[in-house]
Design a protein around this motif. Structure first.
Motif, PDB file in Angstrom:
ATOM      1  N   VAL A 117       0.882  -1.243  -0.033  1.00 18.27           N
ATOM      2  CA  VAL A 117      -0.038   0.074   0.044  1.00 18.27           C
ATOM      3  C   VAL A 117       0.744   1.349   0.122  1.00 18.27           C
ATOM      4  N   ASP A 118       0.316   2.367  -0.799  1.00 17.94           N
ATOM      5  CA  ASP A 118       1.195   3.562  -0.919  1.00 17.94           C
ATOM      6  C   ASP A 118       1.121   4.369   0.455  1.00 17.94           C
ATOM      7  N   GLY A 119       0.800   4.139   1.443  1.00 15.20           N
ATOM      8  CA  GLY A 119       0.816   4.830   2.604  1.00 15.20           C
ATOM      9  C   GLY A 119       1.886   4.698   3.282  1.00 15.20           C
ATOM     10  N   GLU A 120       3.129   3.786   2.999  1.00 17.87           N
ATOM     11  CA  GLU A 120       4.459   3.710   3.854  1.00 17.87           C
ATOM     12  C   GLU A 120       5.157   4.751   3.030  1.00 17.87           C
ATOM     13  N   ASP A 121       6.056   4.988   3.848  1.00 23.15           N
ATOM     14  CA  ASP A 121       7.282   6.268   3.304  1.00 23.15           C
ATOM     15  C   ASP A 121       8.453   5.576   3.219  1.00 23.15           C
ATOM     16  N   ALA A 122       8.385   4.594   2.164  1.00 26.84           N
ATOM     17  CA  ALA A 122       9.926   3.610   2.010  1.00 26.84           C
ATOM     18  C   ALA A 122       9.967   3.749   0.749  1.00 26.84           C
ATOM     19  N   TRP A 123       9.347   4.432  -0.280  1.00 24.08           N
ATOM     20  CA  TRP A 123       9.414   4.422  -1.520  1.00 24.08           C
ATOM     21  C   TRP A 123      10.900   4.653  -2.184  1.00 24.08           C
ATOM     22  N   GLY A 124      11.489   5.623  -1.623  1.00 19.12           N
ATOM     23  CA  GLY A 124      12.944   5.959  -2.227  1.00 19.12           C
ATOM     24  C   GLY A 124      13.952   4.854  -1.971  1.00 19.12           C
ATOM     25  N   GLU A 125      13.935   4.463  -0.578  1.00 20.24           N
ATOM     26  CA  GLU A 125      14.773   3.314  -0.337  1.00 20.24           C
ATOM     27  C   GLU A 125      14.520   2.017  -1.097  1.00 20.24           C
ATOM     28  N   ALA A 126      13.351   1.726  -0.992  1.00 22.28           N
ATOM     29  CA  ALA A 126      12.941   0.357  -1.890  1.00 22.28           C
ATOM     30  C   ALA A 126      13.301   0.455  -3.304  1.00 22.28           C
ATOM     31  N   VAL A 127      12.906   1.561  -4.061  1.00 25.67           N
ATOM     32  CA  VAL A 127      13.230   1.580  -5.334  1.00 25.67           C
ATOM     33  C   VAL A 127      14.748   1.702  -5.575  1.00 25.67           C
ATOM     34  N   ALA A 128      15.557   2.473  -4.728  1.00 22.48           N
ATOM     35  CA  ALA A 128      17.087   2.357  -4.765  1.00 22.48           C
ATOM     36  C   ALA A 128      17.563   0.998  -4.757  1.00 22.48           C
ATOM     37  N   LEU A 129      17.111   0.103  -3.886  1.00 23.40           N
ATOM     38  CA  LEU A 129      17.334  -1.027  -3.761  1.00 23.40           C
ATOM     39  C   LEU A 129      17.094  -1.948  -4.749  1.00 23.40           C
ATOM     40  N   LEU A 130      15.951  -1.724  -5.524  1.00 20.21           N
ATOM     41  CA  LEU A 130      15.529  -2.554  -6.756  1.00 20.21           C
ATOM     42  C   LEU A 130      16.597  -2.037  -7.954  1.00 20.21           C
ATOM     43  N   LEU A 131      16.856  -0.857  -8.066  1.00 21.53           N
ATOM     44  CA  LEU A 131      17.537  -0.436  -9.184  1.00 21.53           C
ATOM     45  C   LEU A 131      19.076  -0.841  -9.004  1.00 21.53           C
ATOM     46  N   SER A 132      19.522  -1.360  -7.968  1.00 23.36           N
ATOM     47  CA  SER A 132      20.872  -1.580  -7.528  1.00 23.36           C
ATOM     48  C   SER A 132      20.838  -3.092  -7.994  1.00 23.36           C
ATOM     49  N   ALA A 133      19.864  -3.992  -8.352  1.00 23.89           N
ATOM     50  CA  ALA A 133      19.947  -5.133  -8.700  1.00 23.89           C
ATOM     51  C   ALA A 133      20.646  -5.774  -9.850  1.00 23.89           C
ATOM     52  N   ARG A 134      21.231  -7.089  -9.553  1.00 24.12           N
ATOM     53  CA  ARG A 134      21.879  -7.366 -10.844  1.00 24.12           C
ATOM     54  C   ARG A 134      20.977  -8.237 -11.879  1.00 24.12           C
ATOM     55  N   ASN A 135      20.040  -8.649 -11.141  1.00 22.68           N
ATOM     56  CA  ASN A 135      18.708  -9.317 -12.293  1.00 22.68           C
ATOM     57  C   ASN A 135      18.143  -8.150 -12.872  1.00 22.68           C
ATOM     58  N   PRO A 136      18.152  -8.362 -14.251  1.00 21.86           N
ATOM     59  CA  PRO A 136      17.373  -7.367 -15.069  1.00 21.86           C
ATOM     60  C   PRO A 136      15.913  -7.340 -14.755  1.00 21.86           C
ATOM     61  N   ARG A 137      15.273  -8.462 -14.441  1.00 24.47           N
ATOM     62  CA  ARG A 137      13.871  -8.268 -13.892  1.00 24.47           C
ATOM     63  C   ARG A 137      13.527  -7.442 -12.612  1.00 24.47           C
ATOM     64  N   THR A 138      14.507  -7.805 -11.751  1.00 16.22           N
ATOM     65  CA  THR A 138      14.526  -6.724 -10.729  1.00 16.22           C
ATOM     66  C   THR A 138      14.492  -5.412 -10.911  1.00 16.22           C
ATOM     67  N   ARG A 139      15.952  -4.970 -11.861  1.00 18.20           N
ATOM     68  CA  ARG A 139      15.975  -3.423 -12.130  1.00 18.20           C
ATOM     69  C   ARG A 139      14.778  -3.057 -12.659  1.00 18.20           C
ATOM     70  N   SER A 140      14.401  -3.779 -13.614  1.00 21.54           N
ATOM     71  CA  SER A 140      12.967  -3.397 -14.481  1.00 21.54           C
ATOM     72  C   SER A 140      11.829  -3.044 -13.387  1.00 21.54           C
ATOM     73  N   ALA A 141      11.471  -4.031 -12.262  1.00 19.20           N
ATOM     74  CA  ALA A 141      10.498  -3.539 -11.648  1.00 19.20           C
ATOM     75  C   ALA A 141      11.013  -2.225 -10.787  1.00 19.20           C
ATOM     76  N   GLY A 142      12.215  -2.018 -10.455  1.00 17.00           N
ATOM     77  CA  GLY A 142      12.487  -0.676  -9.853  1.00 17.00           C
ATOM     78  C   GLY A 142      12.292   0.530 -10.729  1.00 17.00           C
ATOM     79  N   VAL A 143      12.625   0.369 -12.145  1.00 21.58           N
ATOM     80  CA  VAL A 143      12.489   1.384 -12.889  1.00 21.58           C
ATOM     81  C   VAL A 143      11.130   1.642 -13.369  1.00 21.58           C
ATOM     82  N   THR A 144      10.307   0.903 -13.294  1.00 18.00           N
ATOM     83  CA  THR A 144       8.735   1.035 -13.460  1.00 18.00           C
ATOM     84  C   THR A 144       8.210   1.582 -12.135  1.00 18.00           C
ATOM     85  N   ALA A 145       8.774   1.324 -11.030  1.00 14.33           N
ATOM     86  CA  ALA A 145       8.375   2.085  -9.812  1.00 14.33           C
ATOM     87  C   ALA A 145       8.917   3.498  -9.784  1.00 14.33           C
TER      88      ALA A 145
END
Length: 365
Positions: A117-145
């Motif tokens: 749910v969007d009520g949490e205030d952790a978008w920035g840190e979560a997206v940064a973690l996804l964008l740092s992943a080696r797996n392309p599918r995980t990075r693509s999820a971060g880019v979409t987010a």
């Protein structure tokens, strides 16, 4: 547990009754690998359902034991259960998606991180973690987010990602924000010095551009960075602008990636390439990747010259190349231009006798 999947109904029902009475938390934690393995049987779903009911009441601390298990199926099952019960917040899910070694767990946690749910205030840190992943599918999820997180400006940095999936997601985010990805790619490709760190921009232009953009890619065939040269060849092939005469020099490129892309671009017109020139590429003095490329093109070209090259490589010092050459010999068939009773063909087939045996050799002759 094992007899709960027995093929005999009375045995199966009695075992299931006992399992209902005795399967507690400690037993479930200890028997989870066995239960999931038996669950693959035709009648094994009962145990898996029982395991789900028991672990559905487990605390987060109890599930940690299974989340760290060396059994891949146990970890996947437990992560699915934890996601369904919402035991992790968005940041924890993103961290697992970025760092876990199992692609199934990565996809599961990345998807779950974006659905919190969007009520949490952790978008920035979560997206940064996804964008740092080696797996392309995980990075693509971060880019979409990035769009949901209000960080659209960061998507431009992923337009030149090494993964086609990530590049496509970045173009989507940029387009939704009113940007022009094609113009960004064209600007990059007109500044060759900037491409050393972003070779993905070259193939990115081919993915969203048109055939007129080939004019920007041809000069990049001589770029000092091998990744840029390889992307330029791949881009020309994507745009259907691969000119065999202009690409032929790239078959002698010192970088194996460039030669691989060149071979893919030349395969459709292999029959039009000079056989003698290709045969020279399989000479023992050539680098291994050049010999491999020459053999692939000759194999697609066919004819006696292909057999000559393949038999010559049967004594190559590289084991894998010898294997490729042997497969080429076994696939070889004479073309319509072959002369009946050709002595060279007979001699070459004799040299490959160890591949097919005497009886098969006589039939081939």
């Amino acid at each position: 547990m094992i007899r709960s999947a027995d093929w005999v109904a009375p045995v199966r029902e009695h075992a299931r009754q006992l399992l209902r009475e005795t399967l507690d938390m400690d037993a479930a934690l200890g028997l989870a690998p066995l239960i999931l393995r038996v669950g693959r049987r035709d009648r094994g779903t009962f145990g898996v359902d029982a395991l789900s009911r028991v672990l559905g009441q487990a605390s987060r601390g109890q599930l940690v034991v299974l989340l760290r298990s060396s059994d891949r199926d146990v970890r996947r099952f437990t992560y699915r259960l934890a996601v369904e019960r919402r035991l992790f917040d968005r940041t924890e899910l993103a961290r697992t998606a970025a760092r876990d070694s199992d692609t199934v767990v990565q996809d599961l946690c990345a998807t779950a991180a974006l659905s919190v749910v969007d009520g949490e205030d952790a978008w920035g840190e979560a997206v940064a973690l996804l964008l740092s992943a080696r797996n392309p599918r995980t990075r693509s999820a971060g880019v979409t987010a990035l769009r949901r997180a209000g960080l659209v400006a960061q998507a431009e940095a992923f337009l030149a990602d090494r993964s086609a999936l990530v590049r496509a997601c970045a173009r989507y985010v940029v387009r939704q924000a009113g940007g022009d990805s094609t113009a960004w790619y064209r600007q990059r490709c007109t500044a060759p010095d900037d491409l050393a760190s972003t070779p993905g921009a070259v193939i990115g232009l081919a993915e969203c551009g048109n055939r007129g953009d080939a004019a920007l890619l041809w000069p990049l065939l001589t770029h000092p960075v091998a990744a840029v040269r390889a992307s330029a060849v791949a881009g020309l092939r994507t745009l259907d602008c691969a000119d065999a005469h202009r690409l032929r020099p790239r078959l002698d490129d010192p970088a194996a990636a460039v030669v691989r892309e060149t071979v893919l671009a030349l395969l459709p017109c292999a029959t039009d390439l000079p056989g003698t020139w290709l045969l020279e590429r399989t000479d023992a003095r050539q680098p291994r990747h050049v010999r491999v490329g020459g053999l692939r093109l000759l194999d697609a070209r066919g004819g006696i010259i292909a057999l000559r090259a393949a038999v010559g490589l049967l004594e190559d010092p590289d084991v894998n190349l010898r294997l490729r050459a042997g497969q080429s010999v076994l696939r070889w068939n004479p073309t319509s231009h072959a002369r009946y009773g050709d002595t060279e063909v007979a001699e070459l087939l004799d040299r490959s006798r160890h591949l097919v045996g005497a009886a098969a050799l006589r039939r081939r002759k």
